[in-house]
Design a protein around this motif. Structure first.
Motif, mmCIF file in Angstrom:
data_model
loop_
_atom_site.group_PDB
_atom_site.id
_atom_site.type_symbol
_atom_site.label_atom_id
_atom_site.label_comp_id
_atom_site.label_asym_id
_atom_site.label_seq_id
_atom_site.Cartn_x
_atom_site.Cartn_y
_atom_site.Cartn_z
ATOM 1 N N GLY A 210 -1.540 -2.710 -38.124
ATOM 2 C CA GLY A 210 -1.326 -3.492 -39.330
ATOM 3 C C GLY A 210 -0.271 -4.562 -39.135
ATOM 4 O O GLY A 210 0.636 -4.423 -38.308
ATOM 5 N N TYR A 211 -0.385 -5.640 -39.922
ATOM 6 C CA TYR A 211 0.524 -6.778 -39.812
ATOM 7 C C TYR A 211 0.978 -7.213 -41.204
ATOM 8 O O TYR A 211 0.240 -7.062 -42.194
ATOM 9 N N LEU A 212 2.159 -7.791 -41.250
ATOM 10 C CA LEU A 212 2.708 -8.406 -42.454
ATOM 11 C C LEU A 212 3.291 -9.752 -42.050
ATOM 12 O O LEU A 212 4.027 -9.840 -41.069
ATOM 13 N N LEU A 213 2.962 -10.802 -42.790
ATOM 14 C CA LEU A 213 3.446 -12.145 -42.468
ATOM 15 C C LEU A 213 4.447 -12.593 -43.519
ATOM 16 O O LEU A 213 4.125 -12.639 -44.714
ATOM 17 N N TYR A 214 5.646 -12.939 -43.064
ATOM 18 C CA TYR A 214 6.699 -13.438 -43.950
ATOM 19 C C TYR A 214 7.076 -14.849 -43.535
ATOM 20 O O TYR A 214 7.410 -15.090 -42.368
ATOM 21 N N LEU A 215 7.016 -15.784 -44.476
ATOM 22 C CA LEU A 215 7.402 -17.159 -44.203
ATOM 23 C C LEU A 215 8.715 -17.471 -44.893
ATOM 24 O O LEU A 215 8.887 -17.190 -46.092
ATOM 25 N N GLY A 216 9.648 -18.052 -44.149
ATOM 26 C CA GLY A 216 10.812 -18.623 -44.780
ATOM 27 C C GLY A 216 10.413 -19.893 -45.505
ATOM 28 O O GLY A 216 9.230 -20.199 -45.677
ATOM 29 N N ASP A 217 11.384 -20.661 -45.949
ATOM 30 C CA ASP A 217 11.076 -21.900 -46.668
ATOM 31 C C ASP A 217 10.182 -22.791 -45.808
ATOM 32 O O ASP A 217 10.382 -22.929 -44.604
#
Length: 334
Positions: A210-217
């Motif tokens: 499984g993967y989770l994608l987090y983007l900063g600004d």
């Protein structure tokens, strides 16, 4: 601590006065229906969710495998205030210092703006040794501008002497996965544009399959004159198609009435939806985005802006993604 597959974990350290309890039985927002009949892969505890205006509620997200209590912290605008609120809600049963030192195993900082790292810096005297991960531009600013003796004690292993070496600055190579000590997660970093010449980072977190994608600004490619979001969508598109990507955390700082020249490297609802269309192109079409959890981060308070952002996102959501508006210290299972 041993990893548990139960809905809660109870850990007693004989060398400590306090016990720590992470309650997965505590009411959480569960969005595991994205992949039918699947169990949650990640638990996320937002320590802060806003994009400014309240120093006690700025971008900061604890992430751990579901059922585990070894977290990484994605950005760290607010730390202690978020932990204290989580304790008040019964999520943690320990002192704030104990949670800070024993539950957060590493920090990942997307870019060196204060609303994404102030909590890390201000709480560093009470923290214990751990790594801070980031791309080169971010770690250089941390060492040169924040953890310098001109502005704060140098708790890192880089920069001005004396180096107290509490924090190890771990420079990441774009696209490579790094195994995070004391956790069962790996993380890769990808560059983002945040109003030229500013930069930012997206972190792709992996646990098992499984993967989770987090983007900063981030600004939109069309405005930033960049392909960085498109390149990111191309990378994660296959993970969307295979239902391995459990969520996208992405900012929407302003409502659609914000003037383009005043976006300063941020997204509006319309710009986000255009970017999600590009993600669909790399994922096999809108059908693959349906029910994908998209967590809306970094809303900037002001007037009725947050209400407008939410309404505009729902109206423009033709791809059928599952819009989530996180709240401080309200866990999310993904």
């Amino acid at each position: 601590m041993k990893k548990s597959t139960q809905w809660f974990r109870h850990f007693i350290a004989q060398s400590c006065r306090f016990s720590f309890l992470f309650l997965l039985s505590f009411p959480v927002l569960s969005v595991a229906l994205y992949a039918q009949n699947s169990k949650p892969v990640f638990t996320v505890i937002p320590l802060g969710v806003k994009g400014g205006g309240d120093e006690s509620n700025l971008s900061s997200y604890l992430v751990a495998p579901a059922g585990d209590s070894n977290f990484i912290c994605l950005d760290a605008g607010t730390v202690r205030a978020g932990i204290q609120y989580a304790i008040k809600k019964g999520i943690f049963k320990a002192t704030p210092d104990y949670v800070l030192q024993n539950s957060i195993r590493a920090y990942f900082i997307s870019h060196p703006h204060l609303d994404h790292l102030a909590g890390l810096v201000i709480n560093s005297p009470d923290d214990n040794s751990k790594p801070i991960y980031g791309l080169s531009f971010c770690l250089s600013t941390l060492a040169d501008k924040y953890f310098s003796w001109k502005s704060w004690a140098n708790f890192t292993d880089r920069g001005e002497s004396p180096q107290l070496k509490k924090y190890t600055l771990q420079e990441m190579t774009i696209g490579d996965f790094y195994k995070i000590d004391k956790t069962s997660m790996q993380v890769a970093a990808f560059p983002l544009s945040h109003s030229t010449p500013q930069e930012s980072t997206a972190f792709l977190v992996k646990h098992d399959d499984g993967y989770l994608l987090y983007l900063g600004d981030t600004g939109a490619d069309s405005i930033e004159k960049s392909t960085r979001l498109s390149d990111l969508w191309k990378t994660v598109g296959p993970l969307v198609a295979s239902k391995q990507l459990k969520a996208v955390f992405i900012e929407v700082s302003f409502s659609n009435d914000q003037k383009t020249e005043q976006l300063f490297g941020h997204l509006t609802p319309d710009l986000l939806m255009k970017e999600l269309t590009r993600l669909a192109d790399f994922s096999g079409g809108n059908a693959f985005l349906k029910h994908l959890p998209v967590v809306i981060t970094h809303q900037k308070p002001g007037g009725d802006r947050e209400r407008k952002i939410k309404a505009e996102l729902h109206r423009a959501n033709t791809s059928g993604v599952r819009l989530i508006f996180p709240e401080q210290a309200s866990p999310i299972q993904l």
